[in-house]
Each structure stands twice: as C-alpha cells, then as structure tokens.
Design a protein around this motif. Sequence first.
Motif, short mmCIF file in Angstrom:
data_model
loop_
_atom_site.label_atom_id
_atom_site.label_comp_id
_atom_site.label_asym_id
_atom_site.label_seq_id
_atom_site.Cartn_x
_atom_site.Cartn_y
_atom_site.Cartn_z
N UNK A 100 0.83 -1.20 0.00
CA UNK A 100 0.00 0.00 0.00
C UNK A 100 0.87 1.25 0.00
N UNK A 101 2.00 1.18 0.70
CA UNK A 101 2.87 2.34 0.85
C UNK A 101 3.75 2.51 -0.39
N UNK A 253 8.74 2.50 -25.98
CA UNK A 253 8.14 1.67 -24.93
C UNK A 253 7.45 2.54 -23.87
N UNK A 254 6.28 2.10 -23.44
CA UNK A 254 5.58 2.71 -22.31
C UNK A 254 5.06 1.59 -21.42
N UNK A 255 5.08 1.83 -20.11
CA UNK A 255 4.73 0.80 -19.13
C UNK A 255 3.69 1.35 -18.17
N UNK A 256 2.62 0.59 -17.92
CA UNK A 256 1.58 0.97 -16.95
C UNK A 256 1.74 0.12 -15.69
N UNK A 257 1.73 0.76 -14.54
CA UNK A 257 1.78 0.05 -13.26
C UNK A 257 1.19 0.96 -12.20
N UNK A 258 0.54 0.38 -11.19
CA UNK A 258 0.00 1.21 -10.11
C UNK A 258 1.06 1.55 -9.08
N UNK A 259 2.24 0.91 -9.15
CA UNK A 259 3.34 1.20 -8.23
C UNK A 259 4.46 1.92 -8.97
N UNK A 260 4.65 3.19 -8.68
CA UNK A 260 5.66 3.97 -9.40
C UNK A 260 7.08 3.51 -9.11
N UNK A 273 -0.73 4.24 -13.23
CA UNK A 273 -2.16 4.13 -13.48
C UNK A 273 -2.93 4.18 -12.16
N UNK A 274 -4.12 4.72 -12.20
CA UNK A 274 -4.97 4.76 -11.01
C UNK A 274 -5.34 3.33 -10.62
N UNK A 275 -5.09 2.92 -9.36
CA UNK A 275 -5.38 1.54 -8.97
C UNK A 275 -6.88 1.22 -9.09
#
Length: 327
Positions: A100-101, A253-260, A273-275
């Motif tokens: 979460x953090x 290349x582009x990558x989507x992830x909810x954890x930066x 991305x917004x979780x």
Amino acid sequence: MASSSLSEEELTLTVKWSGNEYTVRVCGDDSVGELKRRICQLTNVLPKRQKLLYPKLGSKLADDSVLLSHLPLKPSLKMTMIGTVEDDIIVDQVDSPEIIDDFELGQDESTDIKDKEVNKQKLRRRIYQYKIELRNPCREGKKLLVLDIDYTLFDHRSTAENPLELMRPYLHEFLSAVYAEYDIIIWSATSMKWVELKMGQLGVLNNPNYKITALLDHLAMITVHSDSRGPFDCKPLGLIWGQFPEFYSSKNTIMFDDLRRNFVMNPQNGLTIKPFRKAHANRDSDQELVKLTQYLLAIAELDDLSSLNHKNWESYNEDNFKRRRHS
C-alpha cells in the motif's frame, strides 16, 4: 556478461531441498532476496515460502535485504532450504502481503539508482539469466506497451464467483484498440503460473482481436537499494530491450503500473495508473482504460515516447481534444 571484478565476486553455492542438491550461482552484490529468487527458478518454491538454514549464519538468511557480500559465504558452502511448492496459486496470491505504501523517489535518488553500476550489473545478469518466451512474434514498426496485472487490469483482493467480475472495465476494448499500434507484454510481480491462470480466466490469452507478445513474472525483476527506502524490487525494461533490441527501446516503450517504484530503472517510460480496487463498487464508474486508450493512440505517432512526461497524460488528452475541436 560480467566484468572481471564482478567475476571475482561470483559464488557457486549448493542448496539442499527435498532430497536433491541444486547449484546456485550468485554474486556478492546480490541480496538474500535475490538468492531466493534464483532458488525459486530451480525449485519452483516461491521466495516467501523459503526458509534457508545454515548454522553459521543464523537469522541473517531471514533478512532478504542483506547483501551476500556481508555474509561469510564460501564457494563450497552447502545450505538447506525448507519450503513447499504452491499448488493452490490463487490462495498464494491472496495470502501475499499487499503493498500500500507506494512511494516516489526524489529526482536525484532515482537517477542515482538508475545509474549505479551495481544495478546495471544486476540488469545485465538478468538479461543473461531470464529467457523471455514469446507467445507471439514481435512486430516490426510497432511500439511496446508493458502492463502490470494487480490493480492495473484486475482487482486481485476482492472476491467473486466469476473472475470476470473483478476485471477492469473496458479491458478487452482497450487491448483491441491499442494492439493496432503496440505489441503487448504482461509483467506481474507474481508467479508465472498465476499470471497464466489469471490472464486465461479473463480471456486475454485467446482473444481474437489482439495477441499478447509475452508474459513476464517476478523472476524477471531485480532488487535495488534506496538510501531513503531500503531495498525493493522493480521492473527494469532494459531486460526486454536487451533481448529484443531490434524491436524495442526506450524510445518506443511505455509501461503501466499502479506502483511507481517499479519504474525506477526507467522513469521516463512509466505511467502510474490509477489503482482499480473495490471492483464491485467501482466497475460501473471506472473509465481509466477508456482515457488511456485515447492517450496511447495519440502518442503512437511520436518518434520518441521517452521525451514525454507521462505524469501529464490527462492534460495531453485534453490538449489534443482542444486542438481537434479547434481545427
């Protein structure tokens, strides 16, 4: 793949498990967590299920962040591993600790991690060790979209009788639309069995409107160290670029992830991305993939995606809309 100084630090250890002995090659700048990752490649026992035993090291082997160079290891060392292969991979996934953090490192610290020679060496070793298996051929002239699963495409914490109820809205429409311009790779911080099962249940692996180029799992990640946050795992896109340099690079290349934090080795190529959480309450209102479809198709015509600030992707969409409306 390694420099002469790195070769001098290489260790070949023997791990005993379930009546068999396994040879594991590591380096002094690897952590205990990386050692467990290498053991997992040989035994299929997930790192979190491993308990490493060696009398002279005591509890030090329980701390994944400890560097092997800080332990009195010798090439002839034999240690015992206790652990069980997971059969119920859905339970395994739900049991895993939730991150979460999330955090965003400062510019200087992020650059320092990306440019550290020790992390570049880890990446080079991972390129050599981890073989990406193509499910479908790379397509010449296409850009690359790398997608996380948990909270990006799927709410893995909520429960439902049918997994489709936890799928992010417009997933198939999104993948179908962007496939015209992008090859698609799925990269999850979980086991490959879980990735294949979940993507299969969601109908991603056999959809007639798009094809998945490859699946990557937690074994493709590397562990880096931050002065402010300590050790953590990340997803280095250089692994993909190193194995398919004729097709993919930082420019396309582009990558989507909810954890930066997963972008730390390639910050210019990551979009946070917004979780997607609480699927039952949010699936009727979540429009993230619709808006991101517009963004991906709008930037597909650019020669260098790494020159963009993906933090401003929503503003980019708005500016594009205004320009189209004006014209």
